[in-house]
Design a protein around this motif. Sequence first.
Motif, PDB file in Angstrom:
ATOM      1  N   MET A  46      37.030   5.439   6.722  1.00 39.05           N
ATOM      2  CA  MET A  46      37.517   5.634   5.348  1.00 39.05           C
ATOM      3  C   MET A  46      38.976   5.189   5.251  1.00 39.05           C
ATOM      4  O   MET A  46      39.903   5.998   5.273  1.00 39.05           O
ATOM      5  CB  MET A  46      37.378   7.110   4.951  1.00 39.05           C
ATOM      6  N   LYS A  83      45.332  17.978   9.496  1.00 40.37           N
ATOM      7  CA  LYS A  83      44.390  17.286   8.610  1.00 40.37           C
ATOM      8  C   LYS A  83      43.113  16.926   9.360  1.00 40.37           C
ATOM      9  O   LYS A  83      42.012  17.105   8.844  1.00 40.37           O
ATOM     10  CB  LYS A  83      45.048  16.031   8.014  1.00 40.37           C
ATOM     11  N   PRO A 104      35.614  14.950  -5.373  1.00 38.92           N
ATOM     12  CA  PRO A 104      34.968  15.347  -4.116  1.00 38.92           C
ATOM     13  C   PRO A 104      35.650  14.689  -2.931  1.00 38.92           C
ATOM     14  O   PRO A 104      36.186  13.589  -3.047  1.00 38.92           O
ATOM     15  CB  PRO A 104      33.529  14.822  -4.278  1.00 38.92           C
ATOM     16  N   ILE A 136      35.159  12.773   0.153  1.00 40.53           N
ATOM     17  CA  ILE A 136      34.085  11.955   0.734  1.00 40.53           C
ATOM     18  C   ILE A 136      34.049  12.114   2.252  1.00 40.53           C
ATOM     19  O   ILE A 136      32.977  12.236   2.862  1.00 40.53           O
ATOM     20  CB  ILE A 136      34.282  10.472   0.343  1.00 40.53           C
ATOM     21  N   LEU A 137      35.213  12.136   2.871  1.00 39.64           N
ATOM     22  CA  LEU A 137      35.286  12.247   4.333  1.00 39.64           C
ATOM     23  C   LEU A 137      34.617  13.539   4.805  1.00 39.64           C
ATOM     24  O   LEU A 137      33.845  13.535   5.767  1.00 39.64           O
ATOM     25  CB  LEU A 137      36.748  12.187   4.782  1.00 39.64           C
ATOM     26  N   PHE A 197      41.739   7.976   7.617  1.00 40.33           N
ATOM     27  CA  PHE A 197      43.090   7.428   7.655  1.00 40.33           C
ATOM     28  C   PHE A 197      44.004   8.405   6.940  1.00 40.33           C
ATOM     29  O   PHE A 197      43.584   9.050   5.980  1.00 40.33           O
ATOM     30  CB  PHE A 197      43.150   6.083   6.909  1.00 40.33           C
ATOM     31  N   ALA A 246      40.022   3.633   2.589  1.00 40.38           N
ATOM     32  CA  ALA A 246      40.376   3.654   1.165  1.00 40.38           C
ATOM     33  C   ALA A 246      41.247   4.865   0.844  1.00 40.38           C
ATOM     34  O   ALA A 246      41.221   5.869   1.549  1.00 40.38           O
ATOM     35  CB  ALA A 246      39.106   3.704   0.311  1.00 40.38           C
ATOM     36  N   LYS A 257      39.512  18.358   8.158  1.00 42.10           N
ATOM     37  CA  LYS A 257      38.457  17.442   7.713  1.00 42.10           C
ATOM     38  C   LYS A 257      37.273  17.431   8.679  1.00 42.10           C
ATOM     39  O   LYS A 257      36.166  17.131   8.282  1.00 42.10           O
ATOM     40  CB  LYS A 257      39.024  16.017   7.612  1.00 42.10           C
TER      41      LYS A 257
HETATM   42  N1  CTP Z   1      39.500  11.033   1.511  1.00 42.86           N
HETATM   43  C1  CTP Z   1      38.204  11.088   1.032  1.00 42.86           C
HETATM   44  N2  CTP Z   1      37.953  11.623  -0.197  1.00 42.86           N
HETATM   45  C2  CTP Z   1      38.961  12.111  -0.943  1.00 42.86           C
HETATM   46  C3  CTP Z   1      40.283  12.072  -0.458  1.00 42.86           C
HETATM   47  C4  CTP Z   1      40.524  11.516   0.781  1.00 42.86           C
HETATM   48  O1  CTP Z   1      37.292  10.641   1.733  1.00 42.86           O
HETATM   49  N3  CTP Z   1      38.698  12.620  -2.133  1.00 42.86           N
HETATM   50  C5  CTP Z   1      39.732  10.431   2.845  1.00 42.86           C
HETATM   51  C6  CTP Z   1      40.630   9.208   2.816  1.00 42.86           C
HETATM   52  O2  CTP Z   1      39.892   8.018   2.625  1.00 42.86           O
HETATM   53  C7  CTP Z   1      41.251   9.263   4.208  1.00 42.86           C
HETATM   54  C8  CTP Z   1      41.303  10.752   4.521  1.00 42.86           C
HETATM   55  O3  CTP Z   1      40.378  11.379   3.626  1.00 42.86           O
HETATM   56  O4  CTP Z   1      40.429   8.651   5.176  1.00 42.86           O
HETATM   57  C9  CTP Z   1      42.639  11.393   4.369  1.00 42.86           C
HETATM   58  O5  CTP Z   1      43.093  11.158   3.056  1.00 42.86           O
HETATM   59  P1  CTP Z   1      44.355  11.949   2.529  1.00 42.86           P
HETATM   60  O6  CTP Z   1      44.659  11.519   1.137  1.00 42.86           O
HETATM   61  O7  CTP Z   1      45.434  11.830   3.551  1.00 42.86           O
HETATM   62  O8  CTP Z   1      43.807  13.445   2.587  1.00 42.86           O
HETATM   63  P2  CTP Z   1      43.748  14.567   1.492  1.00 42.86           P
HETATM   64  O9  CTP Z   1      42.765  15.569   1.990  1.00 42.86           O
HETATM   65  O10 CTP Z   1      43.493  13.994   0.136  1.00 42.86           O
HETATM   66  O11 CTP Z   1      45.154  15.249   1.592  1.00 42.86           O
HETATM   67  P3  CTP Z   1      46.547  14.984   0.790  1.00 42.86           P
HETATM   68  O12 CTP Z   1      46.764  16.210   0.003  1.00 42.86           O
HETATM   69  O13 CTP Z   1      47.553  14.821   1.914  1.00 42.86           O
HETATM   70  O14 CTP Z   1      46.391  13.747  -0.049  1.00 42.86           O
END
Ligand code: CTP
Length: 239
Positions: free
Chosen positions: A102, A175, A136, A138-139, A157, A104, A179
């Motif tokens: 992931m 994180k 949502p 996705i990860l 990522f 994106a 996750k």
């Molecule tokens: N990701 C995902 N779905 C989301 C948000 C993030 O799959 N809705 C995935 C991203 O593609 C990436 C990873 O989760 O591989 C980490 O994204 P990041 O934005 O750093 O994590 P968040 O949980 O959104 O935390 P933050 O509050 O730091 O943005």
Amino acid sequence: HVLSGAPRDLEGRHVVVSAGGTREPLDPVRYLGNRSSGRQGLALAEVAVARGARVTLVAANVERPTPAGVRRIDVGTTEELRAAVLDAVGSDPAGAADAVVMAAAPADFRPTSTEGSKIKKTGDGTTPTIELVENPDILVELVRTRGGGGGTVVVGFAAETGDANGSVLDHARRKLQRKGCDLLVVNDVSGDRVFGRDETEAVVLDADGGSVPVPPGSKTALAHAVWEAVVRRAGWAPT
Ligand code: CTP
Ligand code: CA
């Protein structure tokens, strides 16, 4: 040059890569989005092909050409990205994808509702308030389903900065645990170091506690390091 002579350690594997940044429409002409260019995801897809994989790229608003040999699906919003990635990982007749990366940057929130026509200024100086709901994750869903019980390796990522609550690596380790993914590729973006640049510097964290620093270099070099970590984590023997 960095592609020729790559080890064929992804031969026979199907990998899914997401790239770019999602956009959540506010009205027919405006959106909430981010500045992800999609270049790291494109490099991951290109390098995976060079290492022998069959590659599905799910591209969110990526305005760049598709690397040769890559199957590409274009999406706009986080919900579209979610549907396309889960489908690509889980619905292959040949079985679940072997790995999903992931790369994106999904928009974390979307407007509660999208206006059907352009939001207009009131003329009396009052400003609109935009109400948001969380998208949502996705990860987390990929970790939960693993492509339908298969052994899909799930890679996230993260772009992090250090702050009062911890260093870049403290935040990244937390994180990764939150996750539940297998690997987390961490970019230190303190001081605008990565966005829109050719050079990256990263660390690949493994859920088993290991970490591999990746020296400053191209997105292609980082892509090679990521696939090496995936092969190591999965225990795939080189062919
Ligand atoms: N990701 C995902 N779905 C989301 C948000 C993030 O799959 N809705 C995935 C991203 O593609 C990436 C990873 O989760 O591989 C980490 O994204 P990041 O934005 O750093 O994590 P968040 O949980 O959104 O935390 P933050 O509050 O730091 O943005
Ligand atoms: Ca986020």
